[in-house]
Design a protein around this motif. Structure first.
Motif, PDB file in Angstrom:
ATOM      1  N   ASP A 292      -2.941   2.799   1.520  1.00 21.16           N
ATOM      2  CA  ASP A 292      -2.078   2.178   0.574  1.00 21.16           C
ATOM      3  C   ASP A 292      -2.489   0.497   1.272  1.00 21.16           C
ATOM      4  OD1 ASP A 292      -0.987   3.819  -1.190  1.00 21.16           O
ATOM      5  OD2 ASP A 292       0.618   4.096   0.053  1.00 21.16           O
ATOM      6  N   VAL A 293      -2.486  -0.349   0.303  1.00 20.05           N
ATOM      7  CA  VAL A 293      -2.826  -1.635   0.802  1.00 20.05           C
ATOM      8  C   VAL A 293      -1.669  -2.504  -0.033  1.00 20.05           C
ATOM      9  CG1 VAL A 293      -4.307  -3.891   0.453  1.00 20.05           C
ATOM     10  CG2 VAL A 293      -5.125  -1.432   0.715  1.00 20.05           C
ATOM     11  N   ILE A 294      -1.051  -3.404   1.230  1.00 25.40           N
ATOM     12  CA  ILE A 294       0.158  -4.138   0.441  1.00 25.40           C
ATOM     13  C   ILE A 294      -0.214  -5.614   0.797  1.00 25.40           C
ATOM     14  CG2 ILE A 294       2.688  -4.764   0.626  1.00 25.40           C
ATOM     15  CD1 ILE A 294       3.050  -2.143   1.928  1.00 25.40           C
ATOM     16  N   ILE A 295      -0.230  -6.488  -0.294  1.00 25.72           N
ATOM     17  CA  ILE A 295      -0.597  -8.024  -0.168  1.00 25.72           C
ATOM     18  C   ILE A 295       0.745  -8.633  -0.031  1.00 25.72           C
ATOM     19  CG2 ILE A 295      -1.666  -9.836  -1.066  1.00 25.72           C
ATOM     20  CD1 ILE A 295      -3.974  -8.480  -2.046  1.00 25.72           C
ATOM     21  N   LEU A 296       0.873  -9.630   0.926  1.00 24.23           N
ATOM     22  CA  LEU A 296       2.023 -10.220   1.340  1.00 24.23           C
ATOM     23  C   LEU A 296       1.827 -11.780   0.958  1.00 24.23           C
ATOM     24  CD1 LEU A 296       3.231  -8.427   4.812  1.00 24.23           C
ATOM     25  CD2 LEU A 296       3.925  -8.091   2.479  1.00 24.23           C
ATOM     26  N   GLU A 297       2.515 -12.177  -0.080  1.00 21.15           N
ATOM     27  CA  GLU A 297       2.218 -13.600  -0.344  1.00 21.15           C
ATOM     28  C   GLU A 297       3.514 -14.466  -0.282  1.00 21.15           C
ATOM     29  OE1 GLU A 297      -1.370 -13.946  -0.666  1.00 21.15           O
ATOM     30  OE2 GLU A 297      -0.393 -15.754  -1.534  1.00 21.15           O
ATOM     31  N   GLY A 298       3.295 -15.643   0.175  1.00 17.24           N
ATOM     32  CA  GLY A 298       4.471 -16.695   0.251  1.00 17.24           C
ATOM     33  C   GLY A 298       3.806 -17.612   1.350  1.00 17.24           C
ATOM     34  N   ASP A 299       4.813 -18.639   1.115  1.00 15.60           N
ATOM     35  CA  ASP A 299       4.246 -19.908   2.299  1.00 15.60           C
ATOM     36  C   ASP A 299       4.582 -19.738   3.768  1.00 15.60           C
ATOM     37  OD1 ASP A 299       3.769 -21.550   0.146  1.00 15.60           O
ATOM     38  OD2 ASP A 299       5.822 -22.422  -0.084  1.00 15.60           O
ATOM     39  N   LEU A 300       4.096 -20.440   4.373  1.00 15.50           N
ATOM     40  CA  LEU A 300       4.299 -20.303   5.755  1.00 15.50           C
ATOM     41  C   LEU A 300       6.010 -20.446   6.165  1.00 15.50           C
ATOM     42  CD1 LEU A 300       1.996 -20.454   7.813  1.00 15.50           C
ATOM     43  CD2 LEU A 300       2.593 -22.833   8.198  1.00 15.50           C
ATOM     44  N   GLY A 301       6.251 -19.276   6.763  1.00 17.51           N
ATOM     45  CA  GLY A 301       7.726 -19.174   7.138  1.00 17.51           C
ATOM     46  C   GLY A 301       8.486 -18.620   6.089  1.00 17.51           C
ATOM     47  N   ALA A 302       7.718 -18.162   5.023  1.00 17.32           N
ATOM     48  CA  ALA A 302       8.732 -17.266   4.077  1.00 17.32           C
ATOM     49  C   ALA A 302       9.241 -15.868   4.561  1.00 17.32           C
ATOM     50  CB  ALA A 302       7.792 -17.245   2.871  1.00 17.32           C
ATOM     51  N   GLY A 303       8.471 -15.572   5.691  1.00 20.48           N
ATOM     52  CA  GLY A 303       9.298 -14.114   6.250  1.00 20.48           C
ATOM     53  C   GLY A 303       8.217 -12.925   5.900  1.00 20.48           C
ATOM     54  N   LYS A 304       6.872 -13.320   5.960  1.00 23.51           N
ATOM     55  CA  LYS A 304       6.077 -11.920   5.552  1.00 23.51           C
ATOM     56  C   LYS A 304       5.984 -11.225   6.974  1.00 23.51           C
ATOM     57  CE  LYS A 304       2.748 -15.211   4.607  1.00 23.51           C
ATOM     58  NZ  LYS A 304       3.521 -16.180   4.690  1.00 23.51           N
ATOM     59  N   THR A 305       5.772 -12.051   8.130  1.00 18.32           N
ATOM     60  CA  THR A 305       5.825 -11.348   9.462  1.00 18.32           C
ATOM     61  C   THR A 305       7.022 -10.649   9.808  1.00 18.32           C
ATOM     62  OG1 THR A 305       4.250 -12.858  10.270  1.00 18.32           O
ATOM     63  CG2 THR A 305       5.255 -11.389  11.885  1.00 18.32           C
ATOM     64  N   TYR A 306       8.090 -11.078   9.449  1.00 16.44           N
ATOM     65  CA  TYR A 306       9.417 -10.215   9.626  1.00 16.44           C
ATOM     66  C   TYR A 306       9.565  -9.343   8.955  1.00 16.44           C
ATOM     67  CZ  TYR A 306      12.111 -13.205  12.609  1.00 16.44           C
ATOM     68  OH  TYR A 306      12.822 -13.714  13.547  1.00 16.44           O
ATOM     69  N   PHE A 307       8.801  -9.221   7.541  1.00 21.21           N
ATOM     70  CA  PHE A 307       8.788  -7.897   6.742  1.00 21.21           C
ATOM     71  C   PHE A 307       7.950  -6.992   7.339  1.00 21.21           C
ATOM     72  CE2 PHE A 307       6.996  -5.444   3.549  1.00 21.21           C
ATOM     73  CZ  PHE A 307       8.026  -5.245   2.558  1.00 21.21           C
ATOM     74  N   VAL A 308       6.906  -7.418   8.036  1.00 18.37           N
ATOM     75  CA  VAL A 308       6.038  -6.273   8.833  1.00 18.37           C
ATOM     76  C   VAL A 308       6.666  -5.696  10.034  1.00 18.37           C
ATOM     77  CG1 VAL A 308       3.788  -6.254   9.767  1.00 18.37           C
ATOM     78  CG2 VAL A 308       3.824  -7.671   7.920  1.00 18.37           C
TER      79      VAL A 308
END
Ligand SMILES: Nc1ncnc2c1ncn2[C@@H]1O[C@H](COP(=O)(O)OP(=O)(O)O)[C@@H](O)[C@H]1O
Ligand SMILES: [Mg+2]
Length: 141
Positions: free
Chosen positions: A30-46
């Motif tokens: 499974d591949v999940i693309i995380l989109e959003g500005d810097l500081g939006a929370g992508k790494t927190y989600f990971v």
């Protein structure tokens, strides 16, 4: 995961809980693309996503390393950040796709190379005026 489902995250802990809740439905390939500005929370989600599989590995932003592997009790999680990768040859030269079939792949800034992936889930993060985050789940099949 519901297509175009939206959820508001009020805090870092919320984002982690949301990620932990959806993580068990994903598996190798499974591949999940995380989109959003810097500081939006992508790494927190990971961080939340990976913790759902009881990983002991440290989750850090791969902005400079480009890719991190985390060992979990299900399969490897491959965490990629393509912020600094600008063309598709550069991406292909990394050889990361060799690991896709055996890993759950989470890609920050991956939308620009979306054509490289046959199927992927898209999760978008928006920073709202009140500093909450709107997280939108969609998928391409
Ligand atoms: N609801 C929220 N979810 C995630 N991060 C939040 C939230 N509210 C504030 N933040 C802050 O925003 C930043 C998100 O960082 P990070 O996850 O590294 O973003 P990205 O990977 O999208 O650049 C952190 O400083 C975190 O403390
Ligand atoms: Mg990040």
């Amino acid at each position: 995961m519901y297509k175009n489902h939206q959820i508001i995250s009020n805090s870092e802990e919320d984002t982690i809980r949301i990620a932990q809740k959806i993580a068990p439905q994903f598996g190798p390939g499974d591949v999940i693309i995380l989109e959003g500005d810097l500081g939006a929370g992508k790494t927190y989600f990971v961080k939340g996503f990976t913790s759902a599989f009881h990983s002991k590995d440290l989750i850090t932003s791969p902005t400079f390393s480009i890719a991190n592997f985390y060992r979990t009790n299900k399969c490897n999680i491959l965490h990629i950040d393509l912020y600094r990768i600008t063309d598709i040859d550069q991406f292909n030269d990394l050889g990361l796709t060799d690991y896709f079939s055996q890993s759950i792949v989470l890609i920050e800034w991956g939308k620009k190379f979306a054509s490289c992936f046959e199927n992927y889930f898209l999760i978008s993060f928006e920073i709202n005026n009140d500093h909450t985050r709107t997280i939108t789940f969609s998928e391409k099949l």
